[in-house]
Enzyme design. Sequence first.
Site, PDB file in Angstrom:
ATOM      1  CD  GLU A  21       3.693  49.837  -7.546  1.00  0.00           C
ATOM      2  OE1 GLU A  21       4.302  49.735  -8.613  1.00  0.00           O
ATOM      3  OE2 GLU A  21       3.536  50.911  -6.963  1.00  0.00           O
ATOM      4  CB  CYS A  63       4.481  54.028 -12.307  1.00  0.00           C
ATOM      5  SG  CYS A  63       4.942  54.523 -10.685  1.00  0.00           S
ATOM      6  CB  SER A  73       5.968  46.659  -8.994  1.00  0.00           C
ATOM      7  OG  SER A  73       4.659  46.434  -9.443  1.00  0.00           O
ATOM      8  CE  LYS A  80       4.720  57.402 -17.900  1.00  0.00           C
ATOM      9  NZ  LYS A  80       4.366  56.078 -17.346  1.00  0.00           N
ATOM     10  CD  GLU A 130       5.443  53.211 -19.617  1.00  0.00           C
ATOM     11  OE1 GLU A 130       5.016  54.384 -19.627  1.00  0.00           O
ATOM     12  OE2 GLU A 130       5.396  52.489 -18.625  1.00  0.00           O
ATOM     13  CD  GLU A 149       7.950  45.096 -23.133  1.00  0.00           C
ATOM     14  OE1 GLU A 149       8.210  44.937 -24.336  1.00  0.00           O
ATOM     15  OE2 GLU A 149       8.728  45.623 -22.332  1.00  0.00           O
ATOM     16  CB  CYS A 153       5.397  63.424 -13.090  1.00  0.00           C
ATOM     17  SG  CYS A 153       5.522  61.641 -12.946  1.00  0.00           S
TER      18      CYS A 153
END
Lengths: 223, 478
Positions: free
Chosen positions: B176, B196, B216, B255, B258, B263, B400
């Site tokens: 990044e 992220c 990003s 998460k 995700e 992908e 987090c």
Amino acid sequence: MKRERPNSFVIAEAGKCIGCKACELACFAVHNQDNGVAASVGTITMPVLPRLYVIRSDSFAMPVQCRHCENAPCAGVCPVQAIRQEEGAILIDEDRCIGCKACAMACPFGAVSLYKSYGNGQEIEQPYLKEQQNGRLERKTRIIAYKCDLCRNIASAANTVSEETVTSVAVDQSGRLTENGGGSLPACVSVCPEQALTLVSPILGESRSRTAADVGSLRSLRL
Amino acid sequence: MTNLIPEKKGSSVMPNIDPIIHIDKQLCTGCRRCASVCPVDAITGEAGTPQSIDAHRCVICGQCIQACTAYAAESEPSLASRAEKLRQRGQVSSVREPLFAAYSTGHGLELKEALADPKRHKVVQCAPVIRVSLAEEFGLPFGTLTPGKMAAALRRLNFDRVYDTNFGADVTIMEEGSELIGRVMSGERLPMFTSCCPAWVKHAETTAPQLLEHLSSCKSPMQMIGALVKTYSAEVDGVDPADILSVAVMPCTCKKFEAGREEMNVDGHQEVDLVITTRELAQLIKDKGIDFINLPDEPFDSPLGKYSGAGTIFGATGGVMEAAIRTGYELMTHESIPNLQLDFIRGDEGIRTAAVQIGDLELKVAMVAGLKYVSSILEQVAEGTCPYHFIEVMACPEGCVSGGGQPKLLLETQRKSAYQARKSSIYRHDANQKVRKSHENPAIIKLYKDFLGEPLGHASHHLLHTKFISRSAKEELS
């Protein structure tokens, strides 16, 4: 001459209560540190047994708890004198309680509940009384009466009341529920997100003819 | 998407169709405290009646789970039994804590079964903040730091390799940071947003698909580790990637979403097969009867377990920015950064901004903590008036440390002190690391030397970068 002061009590405004049960959870948490309950929900190993209950109808919700009656009917009917007046509160000596239910029947508010007794997060068994379970005789779990004690027997009840107080707790960086910001409010009052609960500490004579049961009388009581 | 657990076809892949965040209508009292903390107004319903979640808007951050206090009471048994509810929620049957109305789909039960399979090579990674919050589930004070006990517990749960998402954070900085330098030099696609936080990514895909080129292209540290586990680490260990069970322990409920994105696979293998939360890890440790408090400290495994202090601070709001500047400064100026502790970036306000002098460049940065604060920045970007080069966005209030999968507090009055202690613990952990910059981590240097080549190179692009998709309501309906 000693000045008489009626017992304090906590009362809710039904118009403010949203029925979230945060008060029940806080009540349970601060009363069960000896049962291993710390700051996180994950430390709970027993049923949640609060000492006040949010009651609901179609049109309102509000928590109900002990009114700490001046002539406490529960104390009058307790056959083992487990219910006592101590420093402005009506308290149950849970070690002495025999679970006879007389107090629960006598209470005009339904503020007394009977549940299993716990120690170190485990059910406490009776030494002698047994019952048939799974085809054999097993010692019966002790059952006792629970009700609001105004958080009196708690070293401090996480009674943080203001943003400043919360910050002062933060300095200690502790997950223990014994951390206190210096306040003396019962846990239910301090956590209510809607400030629906109030600790009322009346002065004798000022409520005149109205009873404390009347929520409207809160205005005439000196808080 | 390829299923990597042959014995349980279809079950190991976390499907996108599972909304992950649920409200149990039998338990919900309709207090709407969840709605008051939802950053995207995804919770709907009349006060006093059970609430519903709009899965399209929901970013799966789990803040509603943290706020919910409506629990299944002992005195009023709910319609379904506790055992049945635990099973429906994917939780192991030994869980003893109360059941709340708002909850996330659990994977503890599934993981417990998978861990008992001797044929699989079981690999786990842990997010930076698990080590500063896990101990709270065992009654220890807020912010107690336990990386060693955590690694030991994971080994006793039968994992063959205990890796660290912190290493993935270091890789993220390499990629990044290089991407940012490239964009600043070319002046293209600025500002650049971090990618992220999966809740932020989902929100951007839902509400601002036209701005996705500003994100990003880096995968999150979790997905980077997942990709490396099934390639680099599989190669080092001589294991067939198809035999690997890749697990992540995360503070975040999103998460789970995700990891299930189509992908997020490498050469046909899903990068992360199962995600469990901090709370679920604690439940598994208790389920196995492990005495967590008295465990010895054990190290993480190599090669994906060696991390720098920069990787550690990803868990706090501003952490990604601070880590990126530590490396970006040195990559751009070829000089040592004068001060490693960038206090001007730390804090807990919703939006913080700063200007950092890097050589001739004045890098303008912004940190957003809490999705409700991002809309004004998105408007500026859409209008072309946004003054920043680099923007970190974290969906949760303090990053987090306050994630939806973190230990749930019994008292709202302790929330502030809990988050503060967790954050302090992260910064303390960073300060005590010998290596505090990602590009100086010897394991990172070796990774690039032996396997990836260079940041933004061919291998990196293949394994560590991705594309984001529009999730606008119009396209979803078609």
